[in-house]
Write a protein that holds these residues in place. Structure first.
Motif, mmCIF file in Angstrom:
data_model
loop_
_atom_site.group_PDB
_atom_site.id
_atom_site.type_symbol
_atom_site.label_atom_id
_atom_site.label_comp_id
_atom_site.label_asym_id
_atom_site.label_seq_id
_atom_site.Cartn_x
_atom_site.Cartn_y
_atom_site.Cartn_z
ATOM 1 N N TYR A 21 0.804 -1.226 0.000
ATOM 2 C CA TYR A 21 0.000 0.000 0.000
ATOM 3 C C TYR A 21 0.835 1.273 0.000
ATOM 4 N N GLU A 22 0.205 2.321 -0.479
ATOM 5 C CA GLU A 22 0.794 3.649 -0.494
ATOM 6 C C GLU A 22 -0.111 4.582 0.310
ATOM 7 N N MET A 23 0.491 5.491 1.043
ATOM 8 C CA MET A 23 -0.319 6.439 1.823
ATOM 9 C C MET A 23 -0.699 7.638 0.966
ATOM 10 N N VAL A 24 -1.900 8.135 1.204
ATOM 11 C CA VAL A 24 -2.358 9.360 0.561
ATOM 12 C C VAL A 24 -2.843 10.276 1.680
ATOM 13 N N ILE A 25 -2.213 11.441 1.783
ATOM 14 C CA ILE A 25 -2.503 12.328 2.910
ATOM 15 C C ILE A 25 -2.801 13.736 2.405
ATOM 16 N N GLY A 26 -3.810 14.354 2.974
ATOM 17 C CA GLY A 26 -4.110 15.761 2.707
ATOM 18 C C GLY A 26 -4.329 16.459 4.034
ATOM 19 N N LEU A 27 -3.793 17.661 4.178
ATOM 20 C CA LEU A 27 -3.900 18.355 5.465
ATOM 21 C C LEU A 27 -4.782 19.598 5.376
ATOM 22 N N GLU A 28 -5.530 19.808 6.437
ATOM 23 C CA GLU A 28 -6.325 21.027 6.580
ATOM 24 C C GLU A 28 -5.753 21.793 7.768
ATOM 25 N N ASP A 186 -1.654 15.155 -1.803
ATOM 26 C CA ASP A 186 -0.381 14.931 -2.500
ATOM 27 C C ASP A 186 0.709 14.398 -1.579
ATOM 28 N N ILE A 187 0.423 14.337 -0.302
ATOM 29 C CA ILE A 187 1.454 13.959 0.666
ATOM 30 C C ILE A 187 1.507 12.437 0.771
ATOM 31 N N ARG A 188 2.712 11.876 0.804
ATOM 32 C CA ARG A 188 2.864 10.421 0.711
ATOM 33 C C ARG A 188 3.459 9.740 1.934
ATOM 34 N N SER A 189 3.768 10.492 2.969
ATOM 35 C CA SER A 189 4.296 9.855 4.174
ATOM 36 C C SER A 189 4.116 10.788 5.367
ATOM 37 N N ASP A 222 -5.768 19.330 10.994
ATOM 38 C CA ASP A 222 -6.515 18.075 10.875
ATOM 39 C C ASP A 222 -5.907 17.338 9.697
ATOM 40 N N ALA A 223 -5.771 16.021 9.849
ATOM 41 C CA ALA A 223 -5.098 15.255 8.805
ATOM 42 C C ALA A 223 -6.050 14.233 8.200
ATOM 43 N N ASN A 224 -6.071 14.157 6.879
ATOM 44 C CA ASN A 224 -6.876 13.156 6.170
ATOM 45 C C ASN A 224 -5.951 12.131 5.576
ATOM 46 N N ILE A 225 -6.264 10.883 5.817
ATOM 47 C CA ILE A 225 -5.369 9.846 5.302
ATOM 48 C C ILE A 225 -6.151 8.647 4.789
ATOM 49 N N SER A 226 -5.692 8.145 3.645
ATOM 50 C CA SER A 226 -6.225 6.888 3.121
ATOM 51 C C SER A 226 -5.022 6.104 2.613
ATOM 52 N N ILE A 227 -5.237 4.839 2.349
ATOM 53 C CA ILE A 227 -4.168 4.060 1.712
ATOM 54 C C ILE A 227 -4.749 3.402 0.468
ATOM 55 N N ARG A 228 -3.875 3.060 -0.449
ATOM 56 C CA ARG A 228 -4.341 2.397 -1.678
ATOM 57 C C ARG A 228 -3.232 1.483 -2.183
ATOM 58 N N GLY A 236 -8.348 5.886 -1.902
ATOM 59 C CA GLY A 236 -9.009 5.020 -0.939
ATOM 60 C C GLY A 236 -9.972 5.827 -0.072
ATOM 61 N N VAL A 237 -10.637 5.134 0.845
ATOM 62 C CA VAL A 237 -11.580 5.800 1.749
ATOM 63 C C VAL A 237 -10.786 6.558 2.810
ATOM 64 N N LEU A 238 -11.090 7.852 2.942
ATOM 65 C CA LEU A 238 -10.279 8.654 3.858
ATOM 66 C C LEU A 238 -10.816 8.645 5.276
ATOM 67 N N VAL A 239 -9.881 8.763 6.203
ATOM 68 C CA VAL A 239 -10.201 8.937 7.610
ATOM 69 C C VAL A 239 -9.610 10.280 8.011
ATOM 70 N N GLU A 240 -10.391 11.063 8.746
ATOM 71 C CA GLU A 240 -9.896 12.353 9.205
ATOM 72 C C GLU A 240 -9.427 12.200 10.640
ATOM 73 N N VAL A 241 -8.213 12.644 10.901
ATOM 74 C CA VAL A 241 -7.667 12.532 12.261
ATOM 75 C C VAL A 241 -7.535 13.923 12.860
ATOM 76 N N LYS A 242 -8.062 14.065 14.067
ATOM 77 C CA LYS A 242 -8.056 15.361 14.752
ATOM 78 C C LYS A 242 -7.333 15.249 16.088
ATOM 79 N N ASN A 243 -7.185 16.406 16.710
ATOM 80 C CA ASN A 243 -6.721 16.468 18.095
ATOM 81 C C ASN A 243 -5.209 16.278 18.259
ATOM 82 N N MET A 244 -4.420 16.653 17.252
ATOM 83 C CA MET A 244 -2.972 16.586 17.424
ATOM 84 C C MET A 244 -2.480 17.953 17.908
ATOM 85 N N ASN A 245 -1.556 17.904 18.882
ATOM 86 C CA ASN A 245 -1.108 19.158 19.483
ATOM 87 C C ASN A 245 0.314 19.572 19.147
#
Ligand code: ADP
Ligand code: MG
Ligand code: ZN
Length: 509
Positions: A21-28, A186-189, A222-228, A236-245
């Protein structure tokens, strides 16, 4: 790359499945703008004061109150957007994003939906695989919400949420201007996500529109990440991760989440589109209350605000006032001979770069000044956790110290001692050198005396050298340096020792 994605561990998921798999990440990313007043009213936009002292009918959404856009906030947003290479819209409008939350007195947030202020920007990062461009989809303006204060009898200052205790609301932050910067996926790691954040933070910091402190909440991510499957073009289906400090937390959360998804897929499960929360202590992401988080904001145009027409001449003027930006400084430092990583450190820690430029302006050679900042100065800062500004070191002082080394007054070893004394006393390096006799011993006869003493004290080493073990000279050099407490010039010591040894050899023959 996450460990698991690189080399699957036996017993965790199907072996061999995960590195496929490859990671696909987008940040808000949300950035709070340091304007004097709020986005749509004239309340002060600063914190730390008594709760609910910076509020008015507009930011409390009392009936009949009308918002008025803050020109400065729009200017700051344009400034940040241009620094991020975004195109600025000719016409932009505000929309209501409706949701209910106690810290949102209006029941909606004024944001921007389909006509954001800016689009199509980018940042370049390099985590060791060559430069990669991360595209920025949009940058839009919005207003911040208030703050919930959990715990404690009076609500304020308590840590954590405890059952049975009060939660109080502070609306001083409600209506403070924000920009949201949304990247393309566009982020891969996780490493690249962190580098993107560091570059984004530095870029906004250099423009002066925010202090971008994650620990104080003026930058949030907030970070959005899926793998494919590797090679696949579909998302792939994205999961949004919150609450990082912290940036480190973002990196850790993404690495964890990638592994979790890879394991789930390997077990034949499907990834659910959801929001998860990072638990810093346990180092895991946990599902949120997904039913409550279904996003149906019913966006519609804010009826109390007319669209803004942005004058390109104004944009050009703002752009002209931009300072040197991180990517330019990075290029300049690399051209001056620094490795990418060295330049990156000095650029993303802006105070180091500013100090370097000031030291060079004060006459220091670039490479040496950079070495000091990356070496001794950084070590000291990491040790104490203090900011550079609190060290008793000035760019002039550093330039002088380097000058003393260059002219041969002190050795590199001595210079470190002088440096330590400079930080303790705040004195001028030349003064310290004179007062404490830290001058390099250059007098040959003085060095010869020490060399003779060392030769006499180490007959075995000398015999080795004379027997052909040339390398052992280094032992004697070290002894002389110790005897002189680092004051001797190593090259001179070498020279003197060899001369003495040569004479011994001749005598033996
Ligand atoms: P919106 O929140 O406006 O609906 P998206 O959810 O599509 O927009 O995008 C939000 C963020 O998620 C963006 O940063 C985008 O790059 C990222 N993103 C979108 N799709 C994916 C995906 N499949 N995997 C990872 N990140 C994604
Ligand atoms: Mg989103
Ligand atoms: Zn107000």
């Amino acid at each position: 790359m996450s460990r698991l994605l690189e080399r699957p561990e036996a017993g965790r998921g199907a072996p061999g499945a995960t590195d496929a798999y490859e990671m696909v990440i987008g940040l808000e990313v949300h950035v709070e703008l340091s304007t004097r007043t709020k986005m749509f009213c004239s309340c002060p936009a600063d914190f730390g004061d008594e709760p609910n002292t910076h509020v008015c009918p507009v930011c409390m959404a009392l009936p009949g109150a009308l918002p008025v856009p803050n020109r400065r906030a729009v200017e700051f947003a344009i400034r940040a957007a241009r620094a991020l290479h975004c195109e600025i819209a000719r016409e932009t409008k505000f929309d209501r994003k409706n949701y209910h939350y106690p810290d949102l007195p209006k029941g909606y947030q004024i944001s921007q939906y389909d006509q954001p202020l800016a689009r199509n920007g980018w940042l370049t990062v390099d985590v060791g695989e060559g430069p990669r461009r991360i595209r920025i989809r949009r940058l839009h303006m919005e207003e911040d919400a208030g703050k919930s204060l959990h715990g404690g009898e009076n609500g304020a200052g308590g840590a954590g949420e405890t059952k049975g205790e009060t939660t109080l609301l502070d609306f001083n932050r409600a209506g403070v201007p924000l920009v949201e910067i949304v990247s393309e996926p566009d982020i891969r790691s996780p490493e690249e996500a962190r580098a993107y954040l560091e570059m984004l933070r530095a870029t906004v910091l250099y423009t002066g529109v925010s202090d971008v402190k994650m620990e104080e909440g003026s930058l949030r991510c907030d970070a959005n990440i899926s793998i494919r499957p590797r090679g696949s073009k579909e998302l792939g289906v994205l999961v949004e991760v919150k609450n990082m400090n912290s940036f480190r937390a973002v990196q850790r959360a993404l690495a964890y989440e990638a592994e979790r998804q890879a394991e789930a897929l390997a077990r034949g499960e499907r990834i659910e589109r959801e929001t998860r929360h990072w638990d810093e202590n346990r180092g895991v992401t946990l599902p949120g209350r997904s039913k409550e988080e279904v996003n149906d904001y019913r966006y519609f145009p804010e009826p109390d605000l007319v669209p803004l027409m942005i004058d390109p001449a104004w944009v050009a003027e703002i752009e002209r006032s931009l300072p040197e930006l991180p990517e330019q400084r990075l290029a300049r430092y690399q051209e001056a001979g620094l490795a990418y990583k060295e330049a990156w450190t000095l650029v993303t820690q802006r105070e180091l770069g500013d100090f370097l430029d000031a030291a060079v302006a004060a006459g220091a050679p670039f490479r040496q000044a950079a070495n000091w900042l990356l070496g001794e100065v950084s070590a000291r800062l990491n040790e104490t956790g203090e900011p550079l500004a609190s060290l008793r070191l000035t760019p002039q002082g550093l330039a002088e110290l380097i000058g003393l080394v260059e002219e041969g007054t002190v050795t590199a070893t001595l210079a470190k001692q002088v440096f330590a004394r400079m930080l303790e006393t705040g004195d001028d390096p030349r003064q310290i050198v004179e007062r404490e006799g830290l001058v390099q011993i250059r007098d040959e006869s003085a060095l010869e005396a020490v060399a003779d003493k060392v030769i006499e004290a180490n007959p075995k080493v000398v015999a080795d050298i004379l027997g052909g073990k040339e390398k052992a000279v280094a032992v004697l050099v070290g002894q002389v340096m110790r005897e002189t407490r680092g004051k001797a010039n190593a090259a001179k010591v070498n020279e003197v020792l060899r001369r003495r040894l040569e004479r011994l050899r001749e005598r033996e023959e």
